[in-house]
Structures are given as C-alpha cells and as structure tokens.
Design a protein around this motif. Structure first.
Motif, PDB file in Angstrom:
ATOM      1  N   TYR A 226      49.964  34.536   1.029  1.00  0.00           N
ATOM      2  CA  TYR A 226      48.526  34.772   0.843  1.00  0.00           C
ATOM      3  C   TYR A 226      48.279  36.207   0.358  1.00  0.00           C
ATOM      4  CZ  TYR A 226      43.647  35.655   1.935  1.00  0.00           C
ATOM      5  OH  TYR A 226      42.347  36.022   1.842  1.00  0.00           O
ATOM      6  N   GLY A 227      48.938  37.147   1.007  1.00  0.00           N
ATOM      7  CA  GLY A 227      48.778  38.568   0.642  1.00  0.00           C
ATOM      8  C   GLY A 227      49.265  38.826  -0.775  1.00  0.00           C
ATOM      9  N   GLU A 228      50.380  38.186  -1.129  1.00  0.00           N
ATOM     10  CA  GLU A 228      50.933  38.407  -2.470  1.00  0.00           C
ATOM     11  C   GLU A 228      50.012  37.839  -3.554  1.00  0.00           C
ATOM     12  OE1 GLU A 228      55.524  38.259  -0.870  1.00  0.00           O
ATOM     13  OE2 GLU A 228      54.749  36.568  -2.032  1.00  0.00           O
ATOM     14  N   VAL A 229      49.495  36.652  -3.312  1.00  0.00           N
ATOM     15  CA  VAL A 229      48.661  35.986  -4.314  1.00  0.00           C
ATOM     16  C   VAL A 229      47.308  36.683  -4.472  1.00  0.00           C
ATOM     17  CG1 VAL A 229      47.409  33.831  -4.830  1.00  0.00           C
ATOM     18  CG2 VAL A 229      49.746  33.734  -3.993  1.00  0.00           C
ATOM     19  N   THR A 230      46.711  37.085  -3.351  1.00  0.00           N
ATOM     20  CA  THR A 230      45.330  37.593  -3.415  1.00  0.00           C
ATOM     21  C   THR A 230      45.275  39.125  -3.456  1.00  0.00           C
ATOM     22  OG1 THR A 230      45.154  37.740  -1.011  1.00  0.00           O
ATOM     23  CG2 THR A 230      44.507  35.641  -2.007  1.00  0.00           C
TER      24      THR A 230
ATOM     25  N   PRO B 189      48.545  24.703  21.520  1.00  0.00           N
ATOM     26  CA  PRO B 189      49.254  23.432  21.332  1.00  0.00           C
ATOM     27  C   PRO B 189      48.897  22.716  20.030  1.00  0.00           C
ATOM     28  CG  PRO B 189      47.606  23.260  23.073  1.00  0.00           C
ATOM     29  CD  PRO B 189      47.697  24.702  22.722  1.00  0.00           C
ATOM     30  N   GLY B 190      47.710  22.962  19.529  1.00  0.00           N
ATOM     31  CA  GLY B 190      47.274  22.283  18.294  1.00  0.00           C
ATOM     32  C   GLY B 190      48.081  22.690  17.073  1.00  0.00           C
ATOM     33  N   VAL B 191      48.757  23.839  17.150  1.00  0.00           N
ATOM     34  CA  VAL B 191      49.583  24.271  16.011  1.00  0.00           C
ATOM     35  C   VAL B 191      51.045  24.417  16.420  1.00  0.00           C
ATOM     36  CG1 VAL B 191      47.900  25.316  14.450  1.00  0.00           C
ATOM     37  CG2 VAL B 191      48.686  26.627  16.412  1.00  0.00           C
ATOM     38  N   SER B 192      51.434  23.671  17.456  1.00  0.00           N
ATOM     39  CA  SER B 192      52.815  23.810  17.932  1.00  0.00           C
ATOM     40  C   SER B 192      53.820  23.205  16.944  1.00  0.00           C
ATOM     41  CB  SER B 192      52.977  23.187  19.319  1.00  0.00           C
ATOM     42  OG  SER B 192      52.613  21.841  19.267  1.00  0.00           O
ATOM     43  N   ASN B 193      53.316  22.482  15.959  1.00  0.00           N
ATOM     44  CA  ASN B 193      54.229  21.975  14.921  1.00  0.00           C
ATOM     45  C   ASN B 193      54.475  23.010  13.817  1.00  0.00           C
ATOM     46  OD1 ASN B 193      51.714  21.919  13.849  1.00  0.00           O
ATOM     47  ND2 ASN B 193      51.850  19.883  12.942  1.00  0.00           N
ATOM     48  N   THR B 194      53.854  24.168  13.948  1.00  0.00           N
ATOM     49  CA  THR B 194      54.011  25.207  12.929  1.00  0.00           C
ATOM     50  C   THR B 194      54.997  26.259  13.421  1.00  0.00           C
ATOM     51  OG1 THR B 194      51.711  24.891  12.301  1.00  0.00           O
ATOM     52  CG2 THR B 194      52.737  26.925  11.555  1.00  0.00           C
ATOM     53  N   SER B 195      56.068  26.447  12.679  1.00  0.00           N
ATOM     54  CA  SER B 195      57.034  27.460  13.128  1.00  0.00           C
ATOM     55  C   SER B 195      56.499  28.853  12.802  1.00  0.00           C
ATOM     56  CB  SER B 195      58.393  27.237  12.467  1.00  0.00           C
ATOM     57  OG  SER B 195      58.326  27.615  11.109  1.00  0.00           O
ATOM     58  N   ILE B 196      56.898  29.790  13.639  1.00  0.00           N
ATOM     59  CA  ILE B 196      56.493  31.190  13.430  1.00  0.00           C
ATOM     60  C   ILE B 196      56.925  31.634  12.032  1.00  0.00           C
ATOM     61  CG2 ILE B 196      56.954  33.577  14.201  1.00  0.00           C
ATOM     62  CD1 ILE B 196      55.220  32.203  16.246  1.00  0.00           C
ATOM     63  N   ASP B 197      58.105  31.175  11.639  1.00  0.00           N
ATOM     64  CA  ASP B 197      58.645  31.574  10.345  1.00  0.00           C
ATOM     65  C   ASP B 197      57.777  31.045   9.187  1.00  0.00           C
ATOM     66  OD1 ASP B 197      60.669  32.998   9.097  1.00  0.00           O
ATOM     67  OD2 ASP B 197      61.540  31.095   8.387  1.00  0.00           O
ATOM     68  N   SER B 198      57.375  29.779   9.289  1.00  0.00           N
ATOM     69  CA  SER B 198      56.563  29.227   8.190  1.00  0.00           C
ATOM     70  C   SER B 198      55.178  29.870   8.168  1.00  0.00           C
ATOM     71  CB  SER B 198      56.464  27.693   8.279  1.00  0.00           C
ATOM     72  OG  SER B 198      55.897  27.332   9.507  1.00  0.00           O
ATOM     73  N   LEU B 199      54.682  30.221   9.345  1.00  0.00           N
ATOM     74  CA  LEU B 199      53.378  30.905   9.390  1.00  0.00           C
ATOM     75  C   LEU B 199      53.495  32.273   8.712  1.00  0.00           C
ATOM     76  CD1 LEU B 199      50.437  30.953  10.403  1.00  0.00           C
ATOM     77  CD2 LEU B 199      51.270  31.926  12.556  1.00  0.00           C
ATOM     78  N   LYS B 200      54.574  32.946   9.017  1.00  0.00           N
ATOM     79  CA  LYS B 200      54.793  34.269   8.422  1.00  0.00           C
ATOM     80  C   LYS B 200      54.881  34.150   6.895  1.00  0.00           C
ATOM     81  CE  LYS B 200      57.910  38.176   8.574  1.00  0.00           C
ATOM     82  NZ  LYS B 200      58.753  39.001   9.396  1.00  0.00           N
ATOM     83  N   LYS B 201      55.619  33.134   6.424  1.00  0.00           N
ATOM     84  CA  LYS B 201      55.748  32.945   4.966  1.00  0.00           C
ATOM     85  C   LYS B 201      54.380  32.681   4.341  1.00  0.00           C
ATOM     86  CE  LYS B 201      60.487  31.354   4.449  1.00  0.00           C
ATOM     87  NZ  LYS B 201      61.175  30.330   5.238  1.00  0.00           N
ATOM     88  N   ALA B 202      53.588  31.845   4.998  1.00  0.00           N
ATOM     89  CA  ALA B 202      52.273  31.490   4.445  1.00  0.00           C
ATOM     90  C   ALA B 202      51.364  32.724   4.365  1.00  0.00           C
ATOM     91  CB  ALA B 202      51.623  30.406   5.305  1.00  0.00           C
ATOM     92  N   ILE B 203      51.410  33.556   5.387  1.00  0.00           N
ATOM     93  CA  ILE B 203      50.534  34.745   5.393  1.00  0.00           C
ATOM     94  C   ILE B 203      51.008  35.750   4.345  1.00  0.00           C
ATOM     95  CG2 ILE B 203      49.627  36.642   6.789  1.00  0.00           C
ATOM     96  CD1 ILE B 203      50.069  34.827   9.276  1.00  0.00           C
ATOM     97  N   ARG B 204      52.322  35.895   4.276  1.00  0.00           N
ATOM     98  CA  ARG B 204      52.873  36.817   3.286  1.00  0.00           C
ATOM     99  C   ARG B 204      52.495  36.352   1.871  1.00  0.00           C
ATOM    100  NH1 ARG B 204      58.789  39.287   3.341  1.00  0.00           N
ATOM    101  NH2 ARG B 204      58.321  39.152   5.537  1.00  0.00           N
TER     102      ARG B 204
END
Ligand code: SAH
Ligand code: SF4
Length: 444
Positions: A340-344, A323-338
């Motif tokens: 991260y991988g691209e940058v690092t 519930p603490g991250v229920s304001n985070t959409s699966i899509d935005s999480l996926k974008k953020a992780i992707r």
C-alpha cells in the motif's frame, strides 16, 4: 492530529431477546428514562417498545414497532425497505429504496429515466445533502408529479437523534436511530481552539469481527450502513457544532472494508463540493486488516488515509485478540501494508492499544519493531478504553509510563509514533456506553 474517538460499541439491536430499545419514531409513550447527564433533543419523542428479530440472512432485520404494529424488513445491502404495514413515513406495503444510497450517476440515470432535466439532480442533492430533507414531499422545488413518482419508489434514510452527550473537553457523542430502528454512534471532536472539527462515524451497525477488546465486536453484527447513513452522521454533527468539518475518521462501529462500496461512496459525497467539501487527505478509514480491502484502497484515485488496527505483531496474540482476522498471517498483513505504501506513497497508521499482560511486554514490543522495520508507517499508541465487565476491563489498562516506554523504544529504533490523546472520557469514552447507559436507565 486525530483525537481518540474509538467506538468500542454495541448497537441498539442485538437479537430477538432484546425487546426494548430507544426509538424516536413511535408515538406510544413509555416513562421517559432519567437522562440527567444526557442532553436530549427537544424534538425527540418519548421512548417506545420495539421488538427486533434478525432473520439470519445477511443484513436483513425484521422490526416490530409496537406503536402501530408495523413490520419492516430492511435490506441494507440494497438500501431497500419493505414495509409490511406502515413504515416511518406512513407507507403502505411496497419496496422502497433509500434515496441517499443513490450515487450521483444513479441519480442522473434516474432523472433520464423519468424524462427530467439534469438540473434536477443538483436540486435533489441539495435537498438530501445540504438541507437534510427527511420526506420526499418536502422537496418543494420539484414538480409535484416528480415528487409522487419518487415517493412511490424511494424513501429518505436520514437519521434521528436519540441522545447526545457533551464532554467537558467539548467532545460530543451522539446516538442516532436509523430508518429501520437500528442505532449507531458518532462522535464530534473539536480542536482546542474550536476552529477544527473531527467527526468519527460508523460504517456498520455492530460489527461481525468479534475483537475481544471492543464492545462493538462483542455485541455482534446488525447490518451495513448505506452511504447516505454515513454521510448524514457527519452532516448532523457539523450542523450541531455549526462549523465546517475538517477531518473525518471511519473509526466508529463496524469494519469499513466489509462495506467497501458504500464507505467509498460516502467519502466521495463528503469530499464533493455539493456535500461537505472535506479534503480527501483529511479522511481516514480504519480497518482491522482485511487484505482485499487494503489492496483495493491502494488503487483509489483520492488521497484518503489508511489506518490498520494491528494491536499485536505476534500471531497467536493477534489471533486471540482479533478472531475475525485470525486467518490473516502477520507476514501477509505486513506485505499488504508495505505494498500500500509503495503504490500510494502515503503513510498508513498502525493502531496499537497496549493491554496489560497481553501485548505490552518486551517480546511484543520487539515484534512490533520488527513489523514496522523498513515500512512506511506511523504507530498510534492508543489508550485502551475499558469495556466492562470483561477480561479486558479496567485491570487491563497499562500505566501511562509503560506506554511512554513503548513509545521511547519505537522512537529509539527509528519508528515514527505517537501516543493518542484520549478525548471525551467523562462522557463514556467507549461509545457503546452511551447506549448501555440509556438502556439501563430505561430498565430501572
Ligand atoms: N473496524 C475498524 C474501525 C472501527 S474500530 C478497525 O478495527 O480498525 C476503530 C478503532 O478502535 C480500531 O483501531 C480499534 O482497534 C479500536 N478499538 C476498539 N475498541 C477499543 C478499545 N476498547 N480500546 C481502544 N481501542 C479500541
Ligand atoms: Fe471493533 Fe474489531 Fe469490529 Fe473494529 S473490527 S469495530 S475493533 S470488532
């Protein structure tokens, strides 16, 4: 390979209704509990009664130590203890800051301000980070005048061992008490050949994120830890094993990206030569998926490793589990992780604990596959550590052949994954159980 060291944990301090907790700092003796399966440090005095009251403002805790009626207020964000009577180190009422929360630069500035040569920084760091000094007056290669100047403004926020459990497989679990009485748990996991040691440390006492399957999340939040308090967990475990720490994982109590600066400072201290000399690539930070933190972490110059607790790639399921991250959409999480991988160019881990009837069916597996497609990642399937009693207790564990099935499906679809081995099962796999056991033995 990082063994499982999940700290599904409550903490010592919950609210004002909890009037009894382990304390190694008080002289007032109660009958010692029956700790037959816990090896207790001979240095730890008997447990005492303590009253704890959260004052409602962020990270501030009032502690009543029954032994000498002391009342302390601890401002975790700034590492400051305000002692209204006597604190742990017998200090009168004044504001003091934890010396271990000072960065290297802050120590340099401090020595400049006090007109001291720069080599004092190294001396102080040796005391704090290598020799584990607990009291400023013990820093005996510093001039007396400097010691008393430091003593007037600082304390050393080191940890005290309350209990330790040792598993048949060599895993050791520790309950540490902080200077203000809050308790945290840390785990040491040796490799099978005993040559390597992974330490799982906590970044907060408690956690405000409220994940349904996690004992820490259920119990609530007490405060952020200072960088020194994180560093000290790892140092003490290394001392206890008597070997170098090869890996650290920030997977204990707490959400590290809610305490970002202190976590990074702690990792840098652990990485430093005059620290623990642990390689940045061997340090993993696990987050429930705070987007700002993931973004910021991608800009850090060190090659730290990132893990993200995913647990479901279907929005409704993840929202109810986390519930603490229920304001985070699966899509935005996926974008953020992707991103991260691209940058690092580094491969983050996705943590996924299959829970029977919740996130382990074919629909959820397919969603997980979709989530991972085209993304640099490694899925870690982790066995659920049942947190009893509760709806995600024993009955929620999936049979191992179902976990193997999930793993096979991922592999067949080209998604790198592994099933994490559970360690230390016989010593209460979920860390909060150590504290729970201690408390129940105190009340019985
Ligand atoms: N707050 C951070 C790090 C601490 S939790 C995070 O959530 O990532 C460390 C890991 O333990 C996370 O992957 C978390 O999802 C997992 N975890 C917590 N409770 C668990 C349980 N009962 N069984 C299995 N994994 C659990
Ligand atoms: Fe537990 Fe969730 Fe907090 Fe991680 S974020 S410690 S899983 S409550």
């Amino acid at each position: 390979e990082i063994a499982q060291c999940l700290v599904g944990s409550e903490m010592c301090i919950r609210d004002s209704s909890m009037t009894s907790k382990p304390s190694s700092r008080s002289a007032s003796a109660q009958a010692a509990p029956d700790l037959s399966d816990i090896s207790r440090s001979p240095l730890v005095p008997p447990l005492s009664k303590t009253t704890l009251v959260t004052d409602g403002s962020h990270g501030l805790v009032v502690i009543m130590l029954s032994s000498h009626g002391a009342s302390e207020r601890f401002d975790a964000q700034n590492g400051i203890v305000m002692a209204a009577a006597t604190s742990r180190q017998g200090l009168p009422m004044q504001k003091k800051r934890d010396m271990m929360s000072l960065s290297h630069q802050e120590l340099e500035q401090l020595m400049d301000e006090l007109g001291q040569p720069r080599f004092r920084v190294r001396q102080i760091e040796e005391w704090l980070y290598a020799r584990g000094a607990k009291i400023i007056s013990n820093l005996d290669n510093l001039p007396l005048s400097l010691r008393s100047q430091l003593d007037a403004r600082f304390f050393i926020g080191s940890l005290d061992l309350v209990t330790r459990q040792v598993s048949e497989d060599g895993t050791r679990k520790y309950l540490f008490e902080l200077a203000d009485g809050a308790c945290i748990e840390t785990v040491g996991i040796p490799s099978a050949d005993g040559k390597h040691l992974t330490v799982c440390f906590s970044s907060q006492a408690g956690c405000p994120m409220g994940c349904a399957f996690c004992a820490t999340g259920r119990a609530g939040f007490v405060r952020n830890l200072s960088s020194g308090e994180m560093y000290d967990q790892v140092r003490l475990v290394a001392d206890d094993f008597g070997i170098r720490v090869s890996n650290v994982v920030c997977m204990g109590q707490g959400e590290p990206f809610l305490n970002y600066d202190e976590v990074l400072e702690a990792l840098r201290r652990m990485n430093a030569k005059l620290g623990l000399g642990i390689g940045a690539r061997h340090m993993t930070v696990s987050t429930c998926g705070l987007l700002d933190g993931i973004e910021r972490f991608s800009t850090e110059p060190e090659q730290f490793t990132l893990a993200i607790s995913l647990h479901a790639a279907i929005q409704d399921t993840r929202d109810s589990l986390m519930p603490g991250v229920s304001n985070t959409s699966i899509d935005s999480l996926k974008k953020a992780i992707r991103h991260y991988g691209e940058v690092t160019g580094r491969r983050p881990s996705l943590e996924y604990a299959p829970i029977k009837g919740v996130n382990d069916d074919d629909e959820h597996i397919e969603a997980l596959v979709e989530f991972c497609k085209g993304m640099l990642c490694h899925v870690n399937l982790i066995p659920l550590n049942p947190v009893t009693p509760g709806k995600h207790g024993d009955g929620m564990m999936v049979p191992s052949n179902r976990t193997s099935h999930i793993s096979n499906v991922l592999s067949a679809r080209g998604i790198e994954n592994s099933i994490r081995k559970s360690r230390g099962k016989d010593i209460d796999g979920a860390c909060g159980q150590l504290r729970q056991r201690l408390e129940s033995s105190m009340s019985s």
